[in-house]
Every structure is written in C-alpha cells, then in structure tokens.
Motif scaffolding. Structure first.
Motif, PDB file in Angstrom:
ATOM      1  N   VAL A 145      -2.332  14.788   5.086  1.00  0.00           N
ATOM      2  CA  VAL A 145      -3.794  14.684   4.208  1.00  0.00           C
ATOM      3  C   VAL A 145      -4.533  13.863   3.414  1.00  0.00           C
ATOM      4  CG1 VAL A 145      -6.276  16.016   4.904  1.00  0.00           C
ATOM      5  CG2 VAL A 145      -4.085  16.718   5.389  1.00  0.00           C
ATOM      6  N   ALA A 146      -4.634  12.553   4.031  1.00  0.00           N
ATOM      7  CA  ALA A 146      -5.457  11.869   2.482  1.00  0.00           C
ATOM      8  C   ALA A 146      -6.551  11.944   1.689  1.00  0.00           C
ATOM      9  CB  ALA A 146      -5.071  10.127   2.744  1.00  0.00           C
ATOM     10  N   ILE A 147      -6.655  12.094   1.259  1.00  0.00           N
ATOM     11  CA  ILE A 147      -8.263  12.943   1.027  1.00  0.00           C
ATOM     12  C   ILE A 147      -9.078  11.888  -0.538  1.00  0.00           C
ATOM     13  CG2 ILE A 147      -9.793  14.479  -0.573  1.00  0.00           C
ATOM     14  CD1 ILE A 147      -7.236  16.596   0.413  1.00  0.00           C
ATOM     15  N   ASP A 148      -9.504  10.663  -0.418  1.00  0.00           N
ATOM     16  CA  ASP A 148     -10.353  10.421  -1.660  1.00  0.00           C
ATOM     17  C   ASP A 148     -11.724  10.611  -1.303  1.00  0.00           C
ATOM     18  OD1 ASP A 148      -9.898   8.111  -3.306  1.00  0.00           O
ATOM     19  OD2 ASP A 148     -11.587   7.412  -2.236  1.00  0.00           O
ATOM     20  N   LEU A 184      -5.832  11.851  -3.003  1.00  0.00           N
ATOM     21  CA  LEU A 184      -4.671  12.418  -3.614  1.00  0.00           C
ATOM     22  C   LEU A 184      -3.938  12.837  -1.235  1.00  0.00           C
ATOM     23  CD1 LEU A 184      -3.242  15.310  -3.710  1.00  0.00           C
ATOM     24  CD2 LEU A 184      -5.515  16.895  -3.359  1.00  0.00           C
ATOM     25  N   VAL A 185      -2.459  12.896  -1.383  1.00  0.00           N
ATOM     26  CA  VAL A 185      -2.225  12.818  -0.483  1.00  0.00           C
ATOM     27  C   VAL A 185      -1.396  14.239  -0.291  1.00  0.00           C
ATOM     28  CG1 VAL A 185      -1.074  11.634   1.490  1.00  0.00           C
ATOM     29  CG2 VAL A 185      -2.126  10.672   0.167  1.00  0.00           C
ATOM     30  N   ILE A 207       0.662  16.153  -3.236  1.00  0.00           N
ATOM     31  CA  ILE A 207       1.360  17.807  -2.962  1.00  0.00           C
ATOM     32  C   ILE A 207       2.355  17.888  -1.757  1.00  0.00           C
ATOM     33  CG2 ILE A 207       0.711  19.816  -2.304  1.00  0.00           C
ATOM     34  CD1 ILE A 207      -2.148  19.225  -4.182  1.00  0.00           C
ATOM     35  N   ASP A 208       3.242  18.122  -2.241  1.00  0.00           N
ATOM     36  CA  ASP A 208       4.336  19.302  -1.236  1.00  0.00           C
ATOM     37  C   ASP A 208       4.140  19.876  -0.243  1.00  0.00           C
ATOM     38  OD1 ASP A 208       6.714  19.218   0.495  1.00  0.00           O
ATOM     39  OD2 ASP A 208       7.977  18.578  -1.622  1.00  0.00           O
ATOM     40  N   ALA A 232       0.837   3.657   5.100  1.00  0.00           N
ATOM     41  CA  ALA A 232       1.758   3.315   3.600  1.00  0.00           C
ATOM     42  C   ALA A 232       0.434   4.049   2.439  1.00  0.00           C
ATOM     43  CB  ALA A 232       1.560   2.080   3.567  1.00  0.00           C
ATOM     44  N   THR A 233      -0.606   5.043   3.306  1.00  0.00           N
ATOM     45  CA  THR A 233      -1.373   4.996   1.508  1.00  0.00           C
ATOM     46  C   THR A 233      -0.922   5.718   0.970  1.00  0.00           C
ATOM     47  OG1 THR A 233      -3.525   5.224   3.806  1.00  0.00           O
ATOM     48  CG2 THR A 233      -3.064   7.012   1.411  1.00  0.00           C
ATOM     49  N   ARG A 234      -0.900   5.747  -0.347  1.00  0.00           N
ATOM     50  CA  ARG A 234      -0.761   6.377  -1.497  1.00  0.00           C
ATOM     51  C   ARG A 234      -1.473   7.355  -1.909  1.00  0.00           C
ATOM     52  NH1 ARG A 234       3.069   5.791   1.088  1.00  0.00           N
ATOM     53  NH2 ARG A 234       4.918   5.096   1.195  1.00  0.00           N
ATOM     54  N   GLY A 235      -1.251   8.381  -3.052  1.00  0.00           N
ATOM     55  CA  GLY A 235      -2.230   9.373  -3.522  1.00  0.00           C
ATOM     56  C   GLY A 235      -1.420   9.290  -5.015  1.00  0.00           C
TER      57      GLY A 235
END
Length: 534
Positions: free
Chosen positions: A25-28, A5-6, A47-48, A40-43
């Motif tokens: 905020v990037a979550i894994d 998720l980003v 969530i906007d 370039a991290t993609r989820g």
C-alpha cells in the motif's frame, strides 16, 4: 516514483469483505495512491508488514471519548485496537448548547478537571479538538436531548408546534455544518420525555439531508419489541435511515427475543426500510449507578434527585420503585439485583472500590437491604459508574452474524496512567474491537476476518456517510490498521479493565503513524469529519 510511505508485503484486507490478498500500500499526502503491486514506487518511509493484516482503521460508531480526548488526545485504549475514527452523540452532544439549554444540563457524570462540556455549535467542539491536536478523527451526531432542551430545558412536557419548529431549525443548521444526524437515548431523562411524533419530526429533517437517526431504544428489556417497532415506525414515517445503538436483549427473561428482533429488522429491510444496528461484545452494559433509579425521580435534574434522596419522606418511594420495577426499564431488576451490579468507580471515602458488587458492599456495611446501599452510594457519589450484567453474549454473537451490524465501544478512550487512576472503566473501552478480531473471527469463526473488518470499517463509514473512509482503495484517506491476526487479543477483564489490547503493530491516521512498532508515537493527526453531502 517516491511517496511518503509504503507498507510492504502485508495481507491486505480492504474493508469491502472481499478475500485478503498479498500486496503493498503506497501512501502520499495522507491518501492511498497505489495498492497491490506498486511497481517501482519507493517510500521516504517504509513499514514491513510481512505476517500482518493491513486493513482500514476502525470506526468506533459509539464513542464517549469527548472528555478523555481533551485530557489525553491520543485515545490510547482505542488506538491499541486500531481505531482511527471516534463518533459521538448518544443522546447528548457537546454542542449545540443554545436557547433554553444551559451547560449545567449537559449531564455526563463527573466531568474531568480541565475539560469543557459545552459549545454553542457542535462543529465548534469538533474543530477545537482538531486545532488542539487529536489522535483519531472525530465526528458526531446532534444529541436529540440538545434539540429538546433548546426549547424546553429539563421540563417533562410535549413540545408545541412552535417548539418543534425551532428545534428542527437548529437541527438544519447543524446538518448543514456536517453533523451525522440525530442520536437519541430514550431511557435517560430528558430523552424519556420525547414523544414518537417529536422524533419523527427530527427524522423528517434528516431524510432531506440523507442523515441518520440513531437511537438507544426506549426499552431493551420487557418492551424491547415495542422499542424496535418505534424505531422502525420513525424510519417508515419519515423516510430517514435509522440505526439501533448497542443492540441487545436485556434481562434473562428477554434473552429469547433476539431472533424475533433480528427477523423484524430483516423484514423491514426487505420492505425498503434502511435500518442497521451496532453492538459491543460484552454481557454487561454500563452507565451511571444513578440510572438504577426510575426516570420520574430524575425530573428537575441531578441536584433535585439528590435532594429527594436526602429527604426520608421522598426517599422511601424511590426505594420502593427500585425494588418493584414497574413499567420503566429497570436496570436493577434486569441485572438480577445487587449481585449483578458492579461498581466501576473508586470511592474509598464511602467504602466503595472498583469491581465490588452492590451486594458485597451491602454485606460489608451490614445493610439488610442492598437498595439502601444503592441509594446511599448515589447520594454520596452521584457520578458513580456501574456495570450492569443484563445481556447475553450468545445473543450478541447471533446479532453479529448479520451483515448490517457494526461495532461501537459505548465507552471513552482513556490511557493506563496516573491521569486516569480513578477513572471508572468497563473492559469494552480497552477490548471491543480486539475482541471481535480475536474471539469472534479467529477463535470462534462467527464471521471471517474479512467480514469482521468490514463490520468495523466500510459498513459504518458508509452508514455514517464518511466519504473516502473505511476502505483501502486508491484515493481513500490513509487510515490504516496493521496487526497480527494470530496475536490480536483483548486483555481487559472486569477485574482488570484498564489493560491494553495486544497484536496491533502500526496504526496510521491520515497517513501519519500514531502507533509504530506497537508503541504510540504521540502524533495527533486526527481531523474533524463532516457527513458527505455530495
């Protein structure tokens, strides 16, 4: 890189008190893996968060949601405010129930049908919530009453050295299992029976484990300063860290004492005593109506109290004690009597509806003396709850200006549905955290938004020793609240307390969306938390 998720383009308030900054905020795997410019991290999901604050989920340092989470594990009244961690244990905890203590001694008022109120060990209770599925993280103090009752039951007597040794041994077992510390409530029997030396003995054990002693003071009114000094003495004598539950000045005659209380705590902190406090932002407290009756008449437990109320010879001195006050902390007197006591429970069979004062009920019944009305209600509805208008919200604001004061609801976490139709509710259950964000931070500017968030996230998480909680940083657990600072609002009132707060858009618990686009998802990703022992 692809992650779970980003959260995109929010105003990030990381929980430290530092100024907000724009970022992602990037979550894994349930943890924050990048924050700010995530490149370039993609989820796999995104969530906007444009136009919203992105901050750590809130820690409810004083929750009584142990039953409502068994009935409805989503904890919706808190979820709609961004709470991601519930902390139990004021006075009594659902475990350990051991030794001389029995399940019948766990007196929380009416226990909802289908719920359980005792476990042999505290950890058993928390892990059962997790295994069944729970919407928020859960953690708990050991109730000081549990320790006392394990050796003395409901007896009003000093504990012997052997008793203290056994109680402390039980406490050590619970601390080794991750309990946060010991929570006392010294105005309710059997907590009132505890001596300061008994509490110091527990606190000495806590000091060895870097655990917290947290207390509903022995007195919040006429003897408030003495109650504060007792807590400070316990901390000084033991070396343990300490916190005051729901700091307040109870009763109009005592409202001027808040500055002195705050100054004494500041002086103790400057001298090296690690002491903090928490508040709920309402003038009225809440507890069982029965606790308007002095503690001596509770000796022997709830059934014995009802026997006394049913016997005219024993009932008369109870009525006199309620009227006269005396040395005990009189909720009736500090509320200004019948006009300041509002019934929260629904008991139509005896003419009691939520939102009515005892004075109004007495008038409708034709009772000349409202104390008679009070005692009749307790006898007929022993678990009736009430709001007591004892506090002053200006003093709460004054306390909240101090950077060592956090927030707790001192309530459970019900939903607005038929399961809780007759459930007694104080507006703090639905509004405490939203009220701080909306009224205290945005509207009144008592603290900045960043500081308000800190008081509800990193401050309690650090005090409770909840590792990697309460902050947005790489490696932290992804408990996240995303809300509109302009729209956040508590809507609950005393007349209509069961009303969800507004403005919360998304809430993540361990990286899983429990609230998405303002609606509960039904996800139950909460975990049983342990105190950090590293």
């Amino acid at each position: 890189m692809q992650v779970d998720l980003v959260v995109r383009e929010g105003s990030v308030v990381d929980g430290s008190g530092s100024p907000a900054f724009d970022g992602d905020v990037a979550i894994d795997a349930g943890r924050v893996v990048a924050i700010g410019d995530v490149g370039a991290t993609r989820g796999r999901d995104e969530i906007d968060a444009r136009g919203c604050v992105v901050c750590p989920g809130f820690v409810n340092v004083l929750s009584h949601a142990y039953f409502t989470l068994q009935t409805d594990p989503r904890g919706l009244s808190d979820l709609y405010q961004g709470v991601t961690t519930q902390v139990f244990g004021e006075g009594v905890s659902l475990g350990p129930v051991a030794g001389a203590m029995t399940e019948g001694m766990v007196e929380f008022g009416a226990v909802p049908e289908g719920t359980r109120r005792s476990w042999p060990r505290l950890r058993d209770f928390l892990e059962e919530l997790q295994s069944r599925g729970v919407g928020q993280n859960v953690a708990s103090f050991v109730g000081a009453d549990n320790l006392r009752m394990s050796v003395a039951g409901l007896e009003d007597r000093p504990l012997s050295d052997d008793d203290i040794g056994s109680a402390c041994a039980l406490l050590e077992q619970e601390l080794a299992d991750g309990a946060l510390g010991v929570g006392s409530a010294l105005i309710y029997p059997p907590g009132t029976y505890a001596t300061t030396s008994e509490l110091i003995a527990y606190a000495c054990v806590l000091a060895r484990y870097d655990a917290l002693y947290i207390s509903h003071l022995r007195n919040e009114g006429d003897h408030l300063l003495e109650g504060v000094e007792e807590l400070l003495d316990i901390a000084r004598a033991s070396g343990a860290r300490a916190e005051i539950y729901h700091l307040k000045t109870a009763g109009r005659d005592n409202w001027t004492k808040m500055r002195e209380v705050l100054n004494r705590i500041e002086a103790a902190r400057a001298a090296g005593v690690d002491v903090t406090a928490d508040i709920y932002p309402y003038a009225a407290g809440s507890t069982a109506l029965a606790f308007a009756i002095p503690p001596p008449f509770h000796l022997g437990g709830p059934e014995r109290l009802r026997e006394r109320l049913g016997d005219p010879r024993e009932r008369s001195p109870i009525a006199d004690a309620v009227r006269d006050g005396g040395d005990w902390e009189s909720l009736w007197r500090m509320s200004g009597g019948a006009e300041g006591v509002v019934i929260l429970s629904n008991h139509p069979d005896i003419g009691v509806t939520p939102g009515s004062t005892v004075a109004e009920i007495a008038k409708a019944r034709g009772d000349v003396d409202p104390v008679t009305t009070l005692l009749d209600i307790v006898l007929a509805a022993p678990h009736a709850d009430a709001a007591y208008f004892i506090g002053n919200e200006d003093n709460i604001r004054l306390a909240f200006e101090r950077d060592w004061v956090s927030v707790g609801s001192d309530s459970d976490a019900p939903a607005v549905d038929e399961r809780f139709a007759d459930h007694p509710v104080h507006p703090r259950a639905f509004g405490s955290f939203a009220r701080v964000l909306g009224r205290y931070a945005r509207d009144e500017g008592i603290v900045t938004l960043e500081q308000a968030v800190r008081r509800m996230t990193s401050l309690p998480a650090t005090t409770l020793r909840l590792r990697d909680r309460g902050a947005l940083r790489v490696g932290a657990h992804a408990d996240v609240a995303i809300f509109s600072a302009e729209d956040v609002l508590d809507t609950a009132t005393y007349a209509n307390p069961a009303s969800y707060a507004r403005g919360m858009r998304h809430v993540l618990v361990n990286g899983t969306a429990a609230l998405r686009d303002g609606r509960p998802t039904g996800a139950l990703a909460g975990r049983a938390l342990r105190r950090d022992v590293s």
